[in-house]
Design an enzyme around this catalytic site. Sequence first.
Site, PDB file in Angstrom:
ATOM      1  N   ARG A 128      51.610  49.249  34.011  1.00  0.00           N
ATOM      2  CA  ARG A 128      52.607  48.744  34.965  1.00  0.00           C
ATOM      3  C   ARG A 128      52.803  47.243  34.776  1.00  0.00           C
ATOM      4  O   ARG A 128      53.898  46.723  34.916  1.00  0.00           O
ATOM      5  CB  ARG A 128      52.158  49.064  36.392  1.00  0.00           C
ATOM      6  CG  ARG A 128      52.151  50.564  36.683  1.00  0.00           C
ATOM      7  CD  ARG A 128      51.560  50.871  38.033  1.00  0.00           C
ATOM      8  NE  ARG A 128      51.559  52.297  38.332  1.00  0.00           N
ATOM      9  CZ  ARG A 128      50.554  53.126  38.061  1.00  0.00           C
ATOM     10  NH1 ARG A 128      49.466  52.682  37.462  1.00  0.00           N
ATOM     11  NH2 ARG A 128      50.622  54.409  38.380  1.00  0.00           N
ATOM     12  N   ASP A 144      48.959  56.575  45.416  1.00  0.00           N
ATOM     13  CA  ASP A 144      47.610  56.872  44.907  1.00  0.00           C
ATOM     14  C   ASP A 144      46.757  57.503  46.005  1.00  0.00           C
ATOM     15  O   ASP A 144      45.962  58.414  45.759  1.00  0.00           O
ATOM     16  CB  ASP A 144      46.957  55.572  44.402  1.00  0.00           C
ATOM     17  CG  ASP A 144      47.936  54.776  43.563  1.00  0.00           C
ATOM     18  OD1 ASP A 144      47.950  54.921  42.346  1.00  0.00           O
ATOM     19  OD2 ASP A 144      48.744  54.026  44.159  1.00  0.00           O
ATOM     20  N   ARG A 158      47.769  61.024  46.214  1.00  0.00           N
ATOM     21  CA  ARG A 158      47.176  61.795  45.099  1.00  0.00           C
ATOM     22  C   ARG A 158      45.704  62.083  45.386  1.00  0.00           C
ATOM     23  O   ARG A 158      45.216  63.196  45.156  1.00  0.00           O
ATOM     24  CB  ARG A 158      47.310  61.003  43.793  1.00  0.00           C
ATOM     25  CG  ARG A 158      48.738  60.951  43.276  1.00  0.00           C
ATOM     26  CD  ARG A 158      48.914  59.995  42.113  1.00  0.00           C
ATOM     27  NE  ARG A 158      50.276  60.051  41.583  1.00  0.00           N
ATOM     28  CZ  ARG A 158      50.891  59.066  40.946  1.00  0.00           C
ATOM     29  NH1 ARG A 158      50.274  57.909  40.744  1.00  0.00           N
ATOM     30  NH2 ARG A 158      52.122  59.207  40.498  1.00  0.00           N
ATOM     31  N   HIS A 172      47.980  48.712  42.700  1.00  0.00           N
ATOM     32  CA  HIS A 172      48.580  49.993  42.309  1.00  0.00           C
ATOM     33  C   HIS A 172      48.614  49.953  40.785  1.00  0.00           C
ATOM     34  O   HIS A 172      49.541  49.439  40.175  1.00  0.00           O
ATOM     35  CB  HIS A 172      50.003  50.121  42.880  1.00  0.00           C
ATOM     36  CG  HIS A 172      50.764  51.276  42.280  1.00  0.00           C
ATOM     37  ND1 HIS A 172      50.339  52.580  42.358  1.00  0.00           N
ATOM     38  CD2 HIS A 172      51.924  51.314  41.575  1.00  0.00           C
ATOM     39  CE1 HIS A 172      51.199  53.362  41.741  1.00  0.00           C
ATOM     40  NE2 HIS A 172      52.169  52.627  41.247  1.00  0.00           N
TER      41      HIS A 172
HETATM   42  P1  NAD Z   1      65.268  54.098  36.195  1.00  0.00           P
HETATM   43  O1  NAD Z   1      65.469  53.475  34.858  1.00  0.00           O
HETATM   44  O2  NAD Z   1      65.569  55.547  36.355  1.00  0.00           O
HETATM   45  O3  NAD Z   1      66.110  53.315  37.291  1.00  0.00           O
HETATM   46  C1  NAD Z   1      66.194  51.929  37.366  1.00  0.00           C
HETATM   47  C2  NAD Z   1      67.600  51.602  37.812  1.00  0.00           C
HETATM   48  O4  NAD Z   1      67.667  50.188  38.035  1.00  0.00           O
HETATM   49  C3  NAD Z   1      68.677  51.965  36.766  1.00  0.00           C
HETATM   50  O5  NAD Z   1      69.631  52.840  37.339  1.00  0.00           O
HETATM   51  C4  NAD Z   1      69.272  50.601  36.408  1.00  0.00           C
HETATM   52  O6  NAD Z   1      70.678  50.672  36.128  1.00  0.00           O
HETATM   53  C5  NAD Z   1      68.968  49.807  37.663  1.00  0.00           C
HETATM   54  N1  NAD Z   1      69.023  48.354  37.471  1.00  0.00           N
HETATM   55  C6  NAD Z   1      68.535  47.628  36.449  1.00  0.00           C
HETATM   56  N2  NAD Z   1      68.780  46.319  36.655  1.00  0.00           N
HETATM   57  C7  NAD Z   1      69.415  46.218  37.851  1.00  0.00           C
HETATM   58  C8  NAD Z   1      69.930  45.149  38.606  1.00  0.00           C
HETATM   59  N3  NAD Z   1      69.807  43.874  38.185  1.00  0.00           N
HETATM   60  N4  NAD Z   1      70.525  45.410  39.782  1.00  0.00           N
HETATM   61  C9  NAD Z   1      70.647  46.685  40.229  1.00  0.00           C
HETATM   62  N5  NAD Z   1      70.184  47.750  39.548  1.00  0.00           N
HETATM   63  C10 NAD Z   1      69.573  47.524  38.366  1.00  0.00           C
HETATM   64  O7  NAD Z   1      63.752  53.789  36.609  1.00  0.00           O
HETATM   65  P2  NAD Z   1      62.909  54.566  37.725  1.00  0.00           P
HETATM   66  O8  NAD Z   1      62.166  55.684  37.099  1.00  0.00           O
HETATM   67  O9  NAD Z   1      63.797  54.819  38.882  1.00  0.00           O
HETATM   68  O10 NAD Z   1      61.820  53.442  38.085  1.00  0.00           O
HETATM   69  C11 NAD Z   1      62.199  52.288  38.783  1.00  0.00           C
HETATM   70  C12 NAD Z   1      60.989  51.407  39.046  1.00  0.00           C
HETATM   71  O11 NAD Z   1      60.113  52.062  39.954  1.00  0.00           O
HETATM   72  C13 NAD Z   1      60.155  51.098  37.794  1.00  0.00           C
HETATM   73  O12 NAD Z   1      59.740  49.746  37.822  1.00  0.00           O
HETATM   74  C14 NAD Z   1      58.965  52.017  37.939  1.00  0.00           C
HETATM   75  O13 NAD Z   1      57.823  51.561  37.248  1.00  0.00           O
HETATM   76  C15 NAD Z   1      58.789  51.986  39.438  1.00  0.00           C
HETATM   77  N6  NAD Z   1      57.967  53.051  40.016  1.00  0.00           N
HETATM   78  C16 NAD Z   1      57.134  52.684  41.012  1.00  0.00           C
HETATM   79  C17 NAD Z   1      56.297  53.619  41.582  1.00  0.00           C
HETATM   80  C18 NAD Z   1      55.348  53.160  42.665  1.00  0.00           C
HETATM   81  O14 NAD Z   1      54.426  53.887  43.062  1.00  0.00           O
HETATM   82  N7  NAD Z   1      55.521  51.959  43.185  1.00  0.00           N
HETATM   83  C19 NAD Z   1      56.327  54.953  41.159  1.00  0.00           C
HETATM   84  C20 NAD Z   1      57.231  55.303  40.164  1.00  0.00           C
HETATM   85  C21 NAD Z   1      58.044  54.339  39.578  1.00  0.00           C
END
Ligand code: NAD
Length: 308
Positions: A85, A145, A148, A172
């Site tokens: 991450r 987590d 999970r 995380h």
């Molecule tokens: P994704 O690629 O499917 O979606 C990201 C979106 O952000 C895309 O649609 C993209 O167009 C958009 N984007 C990019 N730059 C942007 C901007 N400047 N303004 C507006 N939109 C913008 O990715 P995802 O699978 O949805 O994951 C998103 C984030 O969530 C990642 O950083 C991932 O690691 C994180 N995540 C966190 C957890 C958690 O437990 N916190 C769990 C899963 C994923």
Amino acid sequence: MKVGIIGAGQVGSATAFALILRGVAREVVLIDSNEKKAEAEALDISHATTFAYASKVRAGSYHDLDNADVVIITAGANQRPGETRIDLMERNAAIFKSIVRQIVENAPNAIILVASNPVDILTEYTLKLSGLPKNRVFGSGTILDTSRFRTLLGEHLGISSKSIHANVLGEHGDSEVLIWSNGDAGTLPIATLGVDLNRPITPEVKARIDDNVRNAAYKIIDGKGATFYGIAGGLTRICQAIATNENAILTVSSFHEDVEGIKNICLSLPTIINKNGIEKVIYPRLSDEEHALLRASAQKLKDYVQMP
Ligand code: NAD
């Protein structure tokens, strides 16, 4: 409640869907730099509202965040297979600068909830960029987590995960800390309950659960490229606690002046959440080993934040 979601990718759209199906949000605005994607997701999700609660989902711009109660940031890169991450930091920090500024300009009273990774570091960054009070900026942290952990403990013990109180704290990420010394269910410590139910929590069981909690995201990403349903459930749970002024205790990432001697750091501890966002952080009771592991987790995040 009105919720803005920045990033209509897998996490953002799954969260919008969960918020609507559970009736937590009456209005959801999806904002994405890919406007076509945000519009398509909003349209698709809006077709589920007939089967859920009276609610509105639409794509919009930052101006449409006016009067939002919560704005969730899910925009940015996600992990590629093998990536941690923390590897995402540089890519995501750049886009946060403009996102956070526009949220604060258009929804100055909203609570900002960060989900993009690395979530602890980006929460701290969002707090600094926004200038908002620390009760109104926090991250989803280890809520996923913890879920999970409870799910796997429930499966092992043969009881509902909802009846288990056990938590994952710290980062995380890879240094997160599963708190074995203090979990309980049905008034009994989980270790005692395991013996009573003839399902003891042996060192092998602990090691298997630890591995499956800590490495769950890597396994899911290997199989389908991303994780999103679990976090969507967690973000919806946090919004529900805010919407209903619930004073629920959830493990979320927020700013702490001191964690095990490490100063000024964002990570997850048990936290009371209500309409104000963070009401109070509860410092956990830990074993000596867990104190050391939590300190190491805090130190890891601190080292990263202090990197030039
Ligand atoms: P994704 O690629 O499917 O979606 C990201 C979106 O952000 C895309 O649609 C993209 O167009 C958009 N984007 C990019 N730059 C942007 C901007 N400047 N303004 C507006 N939109 C913008 O990715 P995802 O699978 O949805 O994951 C998103 C984030 O969530 C990642 O950083 C991932 O690691 C994180 N995540 C966190 C957890 C958690 O437990 N916190 C769990 C899963 C994923």
